[in-house]
Design an enzyme around this catalytic site. Structure first.
Site, PDB file in Angstrom:
ATOM      1  N   LYS A  95      34.862  35.168  24.323  1.00 33.21           N
ATOM      2  CA  LYS A  95      35.281  34.019  25.143  1.00 33.21           C
ATOM      3  C   LYS A  95      36.600  34.354  25.836  1.00 33.21           C
ATOM      4  O   LYS A  95      37.490  34.951  25.215  1.00 33.21           O
ATOM      5  CB  LYS A  95      35.448  32.787  24.247  1.00 33.21           C
ATOM      6  CG  LYS A  95      35.804  31.507  24.990  1.00 33.21           C
ATOM      7  CD  LYS A  95      35.913  30.311  24.038  1.00 33.21           C
ATOM      8  CE  LYS A  95      36.134  29.008  24.790  1.00 33.21           C
ATOM      9  NZ  LYS A  95      36.239  27.835  23.890  1.00 33.21           N
ATOM     10  N   SER A 142      33.518  22.708  20.597  1.00 38.40           N
ATOM     11  CA  SER A 142      33.187  23.715  21.614  1.00 38.40           C
ATOM     12  C   SER A 142      32.410  24.921  21.137  1.00 38.40           C
ATOM     13  O   SER A 142      32.008  25.747  21.953  1.00 38.40           O
ATOM     14  CB  SER A 142      34.462  24.212  22.286  1.00 38.40           C
ATOM     15  OG  SER A 142      34.828  23.311  23.282  1.00 38.40           O
ATOM     16  N   SER A 193      33.160  23.855  25.284  1.00 37.46           N
ATOM     17  CA  SER A 193      33.686  24.711  26.321  1.00 37.46           C
ATOM     18  C   SER A 193      33.218  26.165  26.246  1.00 37.46           C
ATOM     19  O   SER A 193      33.343  26.888  27.237  1.00 37.46           O
ATOM     20  CB  SER A 193      35.213  24.699  26.257  1.00 37.46           C
ATOM     21  OG  SER A 193      35.672  25.251  25.033  1.00 37.46           O
TER      22      SER A 193
HETATM   23  N1  GLN Z   1      34.733  18.838  24.530  1.00 42.56           N
HETATM   24  C1  GLN Z   1      35.975  18.709  23.826  1.00 42.56           C
HETATM   25  C2  GLN Z   1      37.107  18.587  24.797  1.00 42.56           C
HETATM   26  O1  GLN Z   1      36.861  18.537  25.943  1.00 42.56           O
HETATM   27  C3  GLN Z   1      36.169  19.840  22.876  1.00 42.56           C
HETATM   28  C4  GLN Z   1      36.582  21.091  23.506  1.00 42.56           C
HETATM   29  C5  GLN Z   1      36.797  22.184  22.531  1.00 42.56           C
HETATM   30  O2  GLN Z   1      36.337  22.130  21.400  1.00 42.56           O
HETATM   31  N2  GLN Z   1      37.527  23.180  22.973  1.00 42.56           N
HETATM   32  O3  GLN Z   1      38.228  18.521  24.442  1.00 42.56           O
END
Ligand code: GLN
Length: 490
Positions: A79, A182, A158
């Site tokens: 990532k 995410s 994400s």
């Molecule tokens: N979807 C969540 C957010 O927008 C979690 C994102 C994540 O786990 N990095 O914050």
């Protein structure tokens, strides 16, 4: 694409050790497959073929001598939030465009120390803020799974690029970070396995910070055992991260396949949310039946503060983000936009460098931390966080693991929620609780919906008990026999 890429990490490392395949051959295959898929999936942000082939050659040398680590010679996707020395690391943001770290994140160092071969960087929501990978500065990632009418779907976010790469058999595993879901939500959307360990089990050092008290680096994998192998390599105490746990790392791999007989599995009624598709409920019920059949005892439990988790998360996460992202000022890294004076440079740089969602989070974060609002929002959210932790503590006095759906829907169409932040935030309703409490949680593919799209089940266990999580995850995987694959169109 060669059939070798369809193998699991466990299978391919066995072949590498038996010298039935070389790391170089595998690296070349994987690079070619990723590059061929890039125009269709848009899952990658950077390659460094020289680095990949040099690492593969080094693995081959070790393998030839009968040496090498747990994942020696296996190409792994990273990532774009993890610093990889000398390779573009942007968090999918314009503000870090052209940033090449001179250091290596602890998690990736550990992967390489264990024989992993760097394959590529994967796209993500900008600074890991999002649930659909649509806020990446390089555009959305397409899920290898398409909708019933051929429409493009989000791979989740994400960590959408990593999830897509594993689902499309372009690598043997990938890293992700999970701040509010995410890893687990994209895993559920792509039919892959995603794991977030106990907070502090994997080091955050060298991982670009979003919300430090919630960020959990972890793996994506094709199977539960592969995810255990990857987590094994990624875990352990790191003196460079002050929140890294000093505890001994148990044998996660050995836990896979162990009997779940006699385990008590909690089913929390609060995870039955309004408007949840029937098929999610059915998959959940099916999971309960599978575990019952495997000898588990099912216990109805209550986690009464669950409904406050999402609002608390969307205060704590932006608050920490607003502080963490203050460092992007045009002076030290990446983009700089000129201006009349220092303040103008800051303003111009941040206005040009950050996308809308990141700007929204910074504004929410500074608001909830500002004098006059701190007590009403931030402090209250922290109190809710304690209540959520207490809910889990109470539940784990009677049960060994908790079973829930991973996400409230299957993968949704690209663009269908991007104009509505609240609808987007609701995706995280089942996952944020484990981040707020710091307890381990994983998503395992459990079946498909009427459109043939994958659905995931989430297993949550007490802090430091990843072994039970892997046992239960493996039992679900065994019972589900999930082997659906997206039809290849990329
Ligand atoms: N979807 C969540 C957010 O927008 C979690 C994102 C994540 O786990 N990095 O914050």
């Amino acid at each position: 694409m060669s059939d070798l890429l369809k193998l699991s990490l466990d299978e391919v490392t066995t072949k590498l050790k038996a010298k039935e395949v070389s790391a170089t051959e595998l690296a070349k295959d994987a690079l070619a497959a990723c590059q061929a898929a890039q125009p269709a999936l848009n899952a990658f942000t950077a390659f460094d073929a020289d680095k990949t082939l040099a690492m593969a050659a080094a693995s081959d040398e070790k393998l030839a001598k009968g040496e090498g680590g747990l994942i020696e010679g296996a190409p792994i996707a990273i990532k774009d939030l993890f610093a990889v020395e000398g390779v573009s690391t942007t968090a999918s943001s314009n503000i870090l465009k052209d940033f090449k770290p001179t250091y290596e994140s602890s998690v990736t160092s550990q992967l390489w120390d264990n024989g992993g071969v760097f394959l590529c960087k994967t796209s993500m929501d900008e600074f890991a803020m999002g649930s659909s990978n649509e806020t990446a500065n390089t555009g959305p990632v397409n899920n290898p799974w398409k909708g019933a009418n051929g429409e493009m779907l989000t791979p989740g976010g994400s960590s959408g690029g990593s999830a897509a790469a594993v689902a499309a058999d372009l690598c043997f595993g990938a890293t992700g970070t999970d701040t509010g879901g995410s890893i687990r939500q994209p895993a559920a959307f792509t039919g892959t396995v995603g794991v977030k360990a106990t907070y502090g089990r994997t080091s955050r050092w060298g991982t670009i910070a979003f919300a430090s008290s919630l960020d959990h680096p972890g793996p994506f994998a094709k199977t539960v055992k592969d995810s255990a192998i990857l987590l094994q390599t990624m875990s352990g105490h790191d003196p460079k991260d002050s929140t890294s746990l000093p505890n001994e790392v148990p044998n996660f791999v050995a836990a896979c396949g162990q009997s779940v007989k006699g385990l008590k599995i909690g089913v929390p009624k609060e995870y039955r949310v309004d408007g949840m598709p029937e098929e999610i409920e059915k998959a959940w019920q099916q999971g309960i039946e599978w575990l019952k059949a495997a000898g588990c005892e099912i216990v109805d439990i209550t986690l009464p503060h669950t409904k406050y988790a999402l609002p608390a998360y969307y205060i704590v996460a932006p608050a920490e983000a607003s502080s963490n992202l203050a460092r992007y000022d045009g002076m030290r890294y990446g983009l700089r936009e000129e201006g009349e004076d220092l303040t103008a440079v800051y303003e111009n740089t941040r206005a040009a460098g950050f996308g809308h969602e990141v700007q929204r989070r910074i504004m929410i974060g500074t608001y909830v931390l500002s004098a006059g609002y701190y007590d009403a929002y931030y402090l209250r959210a922290q109190k809710v966080r304690t209540r959520i932790l207490e809910d889990f503590d109470r539940a784990f006095q009677t049960v060994d693991a908790i079973l829930t759906p991973s996400a409230p829907s299957a993968a949704f169409a690209l663009g269908s929620k991007s104009d509505d932040p609240i609808a987007m935030y609701l995706n995280d309703v089942f996952t944020v609780t484990a981040n707020l409490a710091g307890v381990p949680a994983m998503s395992v593919p459990a079946g498909t919906d009427k459109d043939g799209l994958p659905l995931g089940l989430q297993i949550i266990t007490r802090a430091l008990d990843e072994e039970t999580m892997f046992k239960v995850g493996h039992a679900i995987e065994d019972a589900a026999g999930f082997n659906a694959k997206p039809e290849k169109w990329w």
